[in-house]
Write a protein that holds these residues in place. Sequence first.
Motif, PDB file in Angstrom:
ATOM      1  N   MET A  49       0.812  -1.126  -0.023  1.00  0.00           N
ATOM      2  CA  MET A  49       0.120  -0.020   0.001  1.00  0.00           C
ATOM      3  C   MET A  49       0.857   1.329  -0.100  1.00  0.00           C
ATOM      4  N   LYS A  50       0.550   2.234  -0.922  1.00  0.00           N
ATOM      5  CA  LYS A  50       1.381   3.347  -0.966  1.00  0.00           C
ATOM      6  C   LYS A  50       1.075   4.406   0.338  1.00  0.00           C
ATOM      7  N   ARG A  51       2.035   5.392   0.596  1.00  0.00           N
ATOM      8  CA  ARG A  51       1.908   6.049   1.627  1.00  0.00           C
ATOM      9  C   ARG A  51       0.849   6.874   1.603  1.00  0.00           C
ATOM     10  N   ALA A  52       0.434   7.660   0.463  1.00  0.00           N
ATOM     11  CA  ALA A  52      -0.825   8.441   0.131  1.00  0.00           C
ATOM     12  C   ALA A  52      -2.055   7.581   0.423  1.00  0.00           C
ATOM     13  N   ASP A  53      -2.154   6.395   0.148  1.00  0.00           N
ATOM     14  CA  ASP A  53      -3.282   5.806   0.629  1.00  0.00           C
ATOM     15  C   ASP A  53      -3.549   5.450   2.059  1.00  0.00           C
ATOM     16  N   VAL A  54      -2.237   5.403   2.644  1.00  0.00           N
ATOM     17  CA  VAL A  54      -2.497   5.210   4.012  1.00  0.00           C
ATOM     18  C   VAL A  54      -2.923   6.343   4.902  1.00  0.00           C
ATOM     19  N   VAL A  55      -2.180   7.470   4.267  1.00  0.00           N
ATOM     20  CA  VAL A  55      -2.349   8.764   4.798  1.00  0.00           C
ATOM     21  C   VAL A  55      -4.097   8.971   4.826  1.00  0.00           C
ATOM     22  N   ARG A  56      -4.529   8.696   3.576  1.00  0.00           N
ATOM     23  CA  ARG A  56      -5.922   8.829   3.417  1.00  0.00           C
ATOM     24  C   ARG A  56      -6.963   8.023   4.079  1.00  0.00           C
ATOM     25  N   LEU A  57      -6.470   6.919   4.497  1.00  0.00           N
ATOM     26  CA  LEU A  57      -7.167   5.821   5.228  1.00  0.00           C
ATOM     27  C   LEU A  57      -7.351   6.090   6.502  1.00  0.00           C
ATOM     28  N   VAL A  58      -6.127   6.631   7.201  1.00  0.00           N
ATOM     29  CA  VAL A  58      -6.028   6.950   8.606  1.00  0.00           C
ATOM     30  C   VAL A  58      -6.722   8.060   8.788  1.00  0.00           C
ATOM     31  N   GLN A  59      -6.756   9.152   7.981  1.00  0.00           N
ATOM     32  CA  GLN A  59      -7.886  10.602   8.207  1.00  0.00           C
ATOM     33  C   GLN A  59      -9.009  10.065   8.225  1.00  0.00           C
ATOM     34  N   GLN A  60      -9.392   9.272   6.852  1.00  0.00           N
ATOM     35  CA  GLN A  60     -11.049   9.004   6.985  1.00  0.00           C
ATOM     36  C   GLN A  60     -11.230   8.149   8.175  1.00  0.00           C
ATOM     37  N   ALA A  61     -10.535   7.301   8.652  1.00  0.00           N
ATOM     38  CA  ALA A  61     -10.872   6.560  10.040  1.00  0.00           C
ATOM     39  C   ALA A  61     -10.984   7.509  11.341  1.00  0.00           C
ATOM     40  N   VAL A  62     -10.045   8.448  11.269  1.00  0.00           N
ATOM     41  CA  VAL A  62     -10.238   9.560  12.558  1.00  0.00           C
ATOM     42  C   VAL A  62     -11.551  10.261  12.221  1.00  0.00           C
ATOM     43  N   ARG A  63     -11.650  10.732  11.042  1.00  0.00           N
ATOM     44  CA  ARG A  63     -12.971  11.551  10.712  1.00  0.00           C
ATOM     45  C   ARG A  63     -14.226  10.886  11.110  1.00  0.00           C
ATOM     46  N   ALA A  64     -14.086   9.456  10.851  1.00  0.00           N
ATOM     47  CA  ALA A  64     -15.287   8.819  10.893  1.00  0.00           C
ATOM     48  C   ALA A  64     -15.469   8.202  12.220  1.00  0.00           C
ATOM     49  N   ARG A  65     -14.490   8.323  13.339  1.00  0.00           N
ATOM     50  CA  ARG A  65     -14.381   7.695  14.444  1.00  0.00           C
ATOM     51  C   ARG A  65     -14.351   6.128  14.354  1.00  0.00           C
ATOM     52  N   ARG A  66     -13.597   5.600  13.205  1.00  0.00           N
ATOM     53  CA  ARG A  66     -13.292   4.333  13.286  1.00  0.00           C
ATOM     54  C   ARG A  66     -12.123   3.512  13.454  1.00  0.00           C
ATOM     55  N   LEU A  67     -11.428   4.361  14.246  1.00  0.00           N
ATOM     56  CA  LEU A  67     -10.087   3.954  14.649  1.00  0.00           C
ATOM     57  C   LEU A  67     -10.439   2.599  15.717  1.00  0.00           C
ATOM     58  N   ILE A  68      -9.548   1.574  15.727  1.00  0.00           N
ATOM     59  CA  ILE A  68      -9.481   0.367  16.543  1.00  0.00           C
ATOM     60  C   ILE A  68      -8.334   0.338  17.337  1.00  0.00           C
ATOM     61  N   PHE A  69      -8.598   0.273  18.714  1.00  0.00           N
ATOM     62  CA  PHE A  69      -7.486   0.432  19.532  1.00  0.00           C
ATOM     63  C   PHE A  69      -7.134  -0.877  19.988  1.00  0.00           C
ATOM     64  N   THR A  70      -5.868  -1.352  20.070  1.00  0.00           N
ATOM     65  CA  THR A  70      -5.413  -2.539  20.666  1.00  0.00           C
ATOM     66  C   THR A  70      -5.521  -2.615  22.100  1.00  0.00           C
ATOM     67  N   SER A  71      -5.690  -3.434  23.016  1.00  0.00           N
ATOM     68  CA  SER A  71      -5.484  -3.430  24.371  1.00  0.00           C
ATOM     69  C   SER A  71      -4.295  -2.876  25.081  1.00  0.00           C
ATOM     70  N   HIS A  72      -3.072  -3.283  24.142  1.00  0.00           N
ATOM     71  CA  HIS A  72      -1.786  -2.881  24.396  1.00  0.00           C
ATOM     72  C   HIS A  72      -1.609  -1.362  24.305  1.00  0.00           C
ATOM     73  N   ALA A  73      -2.204  -0.626  23.110  1.00  0.00           N
ATOM     74  CA  ALA A  73      -2.372   0.700  22.631  1.00  0.00           C
ATOM     75  C   ALA A  73      -3.011   1.557  24.007  1.00  0.00           C
ATOM     76  N   LEU A  74      -4.344   0.778  24.346  1.00  0.00           N
ATOM     77  CA  LEU A  74      -5.026   1.400  25.498  1.00  0.00           C
ATOM     78  C   LEU A  74      -4.033   1.507  26.864  1.00  0.00           C
ATOM     79  N   ASP A  75      -3.452   0.386  27.061  1.00  0.00           N
ATOM     80  CA  ASP A  75      -2.731   0.541  28.089  1.00  0.00           C
ATOM     81  C   ASP A  75      -1.494   1.581  28.346  1.00  0.00           C
ATOM     82  N   GLU A  76      -0.876   1.747  27.099  1.00  0.00           N
ATOM     83  CA  GLU A  76       0.298   2.540  26.715  1.00  0.00           C
ATOM     84  C   GLU A  76      -0.299   3.952  26.800  1.00  0.00           C
TER      85      GLU A  76
END
Length: 83
Positions: free
Chosen positions: A1-28
């Motif tokens: 996957m290209k960098r531009a696609d990742v940037v777009r997907l991350v920004q879309q997920a943030v705006r749509a409140r669709r980020l999925i957090f692992t338990s490790h991430a939540l602990d950190e």
Amino acid sequence: MKRADVVRLVQQAVRARRLIFTSHALDEMDADGETRESVAAALLRAKSFALQDNGRWRVRGESLTVIVHIEADAVLVWTVYVG
């Protein structure tokens, strides 16, 4: 996957409140006093997206580094740390 696609997907997920957090991430995040909102804000303003050898992306924004894994259209927040 290209960098531009990742940037777009991350920004879309943030705006749509669709980020999925692992338990490790939540602990950190809890240990560092970060919230889902502060991580989302850092991801929206991130300027550095680097592909790691393991296929995950290191995203740097503001004072946070966020490791994300992209799977289909899902953005999984793997871990978060200050710096």
